[in-house]
Each structure stands twice: as C-alpha cells, then as structure tokens.
Design an enzyme around this catalytic site. Structure first.
Site, short mmCIF file in Angstrom:
data_model
loop_
_atom_site.label_atom_id
_atom_site.label_comp_id
_atom_site.label_asym_id
_atom_site.label_seq_id
_atom_site.Cartn_x
_atom_site.Cartn_y
_atom_site.Cartn_z
N HIS A 41 19.21 71.69 61.46
CA HIS A 41 19.80 71.83 62.80
C HIS A 41 19.30 73.10 63.47
O HIS A 41 19.10 74.12 62.81
CB HIS A 41 21.33 71.90 62.73
CG HIS A 41 21.96 70.87 61.87
ND1 HIS A 41 22.04 69.54 62.23
CD2 HIS A 41 22.57 70.96 60.65
CE1 HIS A 41 22.66 68.87 61.28
NE2 HIS A 41 22.99 69.71 60.31
N ASP A 253 19.19 70.67 54.73
CA ASP A 253 20.49 70.83 55.39
C ASP A 253 20.64 72.23 55.99
O ASP A 253 21.76 72.70 56.21
CB ASP A 253 21.63 70.53 54.41
CG ASP A 253 22.96 70.25 55.10
OD1 ASP A 253 22.93 69.90 56.30
OD2 ASP A 253 24.01 70.39 54.45
#
Length: 301
Positions: A41, A253
């Site tokens: 992200h 992640d």
C-alpha cells in the site's frame, strides 16, 4: 472530517507504527529476476489525502518513494499496489504512483459500481488490473454487490481480490465458484493457525484454490500464534501451495498496517518463503511466473 488526533483521543482508529526503515533481502535464497511483491500500500496524509472516518486504524505515511526503495533493497523487480482501506474509494495516490512507474507497478482499486466509464478507462491505462472487496477493515466495500463487481471486472478484463476471514468463505463458496473472473484471497484468509488444518474455513479455502482460485502467500504475522519466525504457519502455506502451485503468489503486505506486534523486516518474510515453498523452481514460479500471469507484467495491460 475528524482528525486522526481527535480519533485517537476518543479511542477510535488507533495509530499503528510504520515498517522497518531498513529493509533488506532474504538470506536463505536469491530473489529471482522478475520477482513480484503482489501486496503493498501507499498511504498519504490528510488534508491532501483524507482518511475515511470509518477506518479501523490510523497509519503513518507510506510514500511511493519508500515503497520503491523497499523493492530495490529486497531485490524485487515489480510491485502490486492495493488500494488501502483508510483512503476508501479515493484511489488518487495509488493511481498517480502507478502512472509514474507504469512498467514496474500494477494496481488493485476500490471503487463504487457506478464509476464512470472514462474513469475506468483511465484506471486501466494507469495499470489497474483488479478490484478489491474487503469485509475486515472499515473503509472497504463488502460482498453485497459481488455479482455486479464480477460483471464489471469481466468487462474490464480484471480480477477480484478478497480481504476476508476464511470462515466467511464457507457460505460464499458456491457463489465464488461460479464467478466469471479469477479471484484472489489475501493473506490466506486471515486465518489464525490455532484453528488447525481441519478447520472448515481453511479447508474451504483449500478447495476454492484447488478448483481455480488464487491465494496470496502473505501475512504470516497476521495468522501466526507463536510469533516470529512464524514456523507455525508452514503447514498451512504448504497445503495451499500443494493445492495450486500455479495459482499462489507472494506479497510483503508492506507497510504492515493494523499491526502492533513485532515489526518484522521484509527480508525475514521472504526467508519464510524458503520454508513455505522449499523447492527453488516452485518458489520462483510463485515469485515470478504466477504473478506475471495474474498481473500482466511484460504486457501493456
């Protein structure tokens, strides 16, 4: 909109720490050329990039530059950015990052079903290749309109990505098996290994993957009970890989949002992959060939 500080004062959306600032590559194997980190992200800060009031956590900034530096430090050639829940359907930061690194990155967007065609086309041009549904964190879109999102993904040539607890796959499995597009389950279903290999949710995930679904071998620190070095996750990851060695991909992640425990280095997570998939050729398929096929690296997508 409430500020992050005010939310924290009320005990809402607790602040979470950032990633290890000194990422390094694995020590147990050499990252193959073309390797892909399929889950990360980028995060901006208000007011330029507002946080949704319904978020489940308050993250620090995670800049595109920091992410690309992590890829470089770990030997990963490509990355896949997933729209983070705290920004809701405001994909601007992710899209601008994709446009600036069109050959290196792909993206998974979070959008309303009535998104105008011109915006969809612009997302596709930027490198978006899928849509995310999320029922675990505030700011996501749930499964109420699954069929509509599947139809849209089919029209765009995209896939669907699910952030879901494996237990919730049980009632959904018949519908997922009929989807007209590929689907990917994040972090192998946020599955606490304390439930055991025979758990109905985990066995449903294994069946879905065996029958055509994809799964991200990622998020060990979310699923472990023992903690580092996450040895208790090995039998579960191996079961999923055995079910579909050509439909498993790996993700860092990064920047590890909504995590307050030991902050691992991405290199340690890569090292764990040596236990999850011990065979070098099979591991290289997870890191390279499988991910290239799913995300369209090597094409203009």
């Amino acid at each position: 909109m409430p500020t992050a500080d005010n939310d924290n004062e009320k005990g809402q959306a607790p602040a979470c720490p950032g990633p290890d600032p000194r990422p390094h590559g694995p020590t147990r194997f050499t990252v193959p050329a073309g390797a892909v980190d399929t889950h990360a992200h980028v995060i901006g800060l208000p007011p330029e990039h507002p946080f949704v009031p319904t978020r489940s956590y308050t993250p620090p900034e995670a800049t595109p530059e920091s992410y690309l530096a992590m890829l470089d430090a770990t030997g990963m050639e490509h990355g896949v950015l997933v729209q983070v829940s705290v920004h809701g359907t405001d994909n601007r930061l992710m899209l601008s990052t994709l446009r600036a690194h069109r050959q290196r990155l792909r993206g998974i967007a979070v959008i309303p079903l009535d998104t105008p065609e011109r915006e969809l086309a612009a997302m596709q041009e930027a490198g978006v290749v899928g849509l995310r549904l999320n029922i675990l964190y505030g700011g996501g879109i749930g499964f109420e309109q699954l069929d509509g999102y599947a139809a849209l993904a089919r029209e765009m040539g995209w896939h669907l990505q699910f952030l879901i607890d494996a237990r919730d796959l049980v009632p959904l499995a018949p519908r997922l098996g009929r989807l007209p597009v590929p689907f990917v389950v994040d972090h192998w279903g946020h599955f606490p290994v304390s439930r055991g290999l025979r758990d109905q949710g985990f066995q449903t995930l294994v069946s879905l993957v065996r029958d055509g679904g994809w799964v991200k071998l990622s998020g060990a620190y979310r699923n472990t009970v023992e903690g580092p070095p996450y040895a208790d996750t090995v039998p579960f990851a191996r079961a999923l890989h055995q079910a579909a060695p050509d439909r498993c991909v790996w993700g860092s992640d990064w920047p590890h949002v909504s995590h307050w425990g030991h902050m691992m280095n991405v290199g340690a997570l890569l090292d764990l992959l040596a236990d999850w998939v011990p065979d070098e050729a099979a591991r290289n398929r997870v890191l390279v060939e499988n991910a290239h096929r799913l995300y369209g690296f090597g094409t203009t997508a």
